[in-house]
Design a protein around this motif. Structure first.
Motif, short mmCIF file in Angstrom:
data_model
loop_
_atom_site.label_atom_id
_atom_site.label_comp_id
_atom_site.label_asym_id
_atom_site.label_seq_id
_atom_site.Cartn_x
_atom_site.Cartn_y
_atom_site.Cartn_z
N SER A 59 40.16 51.23 45.87
CA SER A 59 40.88 50.51 44.73
C SER A 59 40.64 48.65 44.85
O SER A 59 40.73 48.00 44.00
N ARG A 60 40.39 48.27 46.18
CA ARG A 60 40.16 47.38 46.11
C ARG A 60 38.34 46.59 47.26
O ARG A 60 38.69 47.25 47.94
N VAL A 61 37.48 46.85 46.10
CA VAL A 61 36.45 47.16 46.80
C VAL A 61 36.26 45.72 47.47
O VAL A 61 35.76 45.97 48.92
N ASP A 62 36.53 44.66 47.08
CA ASP A 62 36.16 43.49 47.80
C ASP A 62 37.18 42.63 48.76
O ASP A 62 37.43 41.57 50.05
N SER A 63 37.90 44.06 50.07
CA SER A 63 39.35 43.63 50.69
C SER A 63 38.75 43.66 52.03
O SER A 63 37.49 44.99 51.81
N GLN A 64 38.84 43.26 53.44
CA GLN A 64 38.83 44.03 54.86
C GLN A 64 39.45 45.56 54.68
O GLN A 64 38.63 46.15 55.29
N ALA A 65 40.76 45.31 53.91
CA ALA A 65 41.03 47.56 54.54
C ALA A 65 39.67 48.34 53.36
O ALA A 65 39.67 49.45 54.52
N GLN A 74 30.97 43.71 43.18
CA GLN A 74 31.59 43.59 44.34
C GLN A 74 31.31 44.35 45.65
O GLN A 74 31.46 44.15 46.88
N SER A 75 29.83 45.85 45.59
CA SER A 75 30.53 46.70 46.21
C SER A 75 29.24 46.31 47.55
O SER A 75 28.72 46.97 48.40
N GLU A 76 28.71 44.99 47.80
CA GLU A 76 27.36 44.70 48.17
C GLU A 76 27.78 45.12 50.09
O GLU A 76 26.94 45.27 50.87
N GLU A 77 28.82 44.58 49.93
CA GLU A 77 29.66 44.91 52.03
C GLU A 77 29.19 46.04 51.74
O GLU A 77 29.38 46.34 52.90
N ILE A 78 29.92 46.64 51.41
CA ILE A 78 29.86 48.41 51.35
C ILE A 78 28.71 48.68 51.90
O ILE A 78 28.71 49.34 52.50
N SER A 79 28.04 48.75 50.95
CA SER A 79 26.31 49.10 51.08
C SER A 79 25.81 48.26 52.60
O SER A 79 24.85 49.34 52.74
#
Length: 83
Positions: free
Chosen positions: A12-18, A47-52
């Motif tokens: 639901s929030r890509v940019d969160s620590q959760a 905003q999905s760079e951290e996920i990548s």
């Protein structure tokens, strides 16, 4: 023959620590032939760079996929095969 454990999660929030923790937990549950599908709102794709980065850190190959309706951004990830 091993049983596949494909996992699909919606962020639901890509940019969160959760969100990062949710992806990390899913990655730890996957075996060598399993696939992880990560679904997020298309508006959050930038905003999905951290996920990548997290996928790369855990040695996963991933491919972005758009949804048919254009509302979702999807990452399909599999553990890199060892050569």
């Amino acid at each position: 023959m091993s049983q596949l454990t494909d996992i699909s999660i919606r962020l639901s929030r890509v940019d969160s620590q959760a969100a990062l923790q949710q992806v990390d937990r899913a990655l730890n549950r996957l075996g060598s032939d399993d696939e992880l599908t990560i679904v997020m709102e298309a508006a959050d794709a930038h905003q999905s760079e951290e996920i990548s980065n997290l996928l790369a850190k855990h040695h996963f190959d991933f491919q972005p996929v758009g949804s048919h309706n254009g509302n979702n951004y999807i990452l399909k990830a599999r553990r890199k095969t060892k050569i």
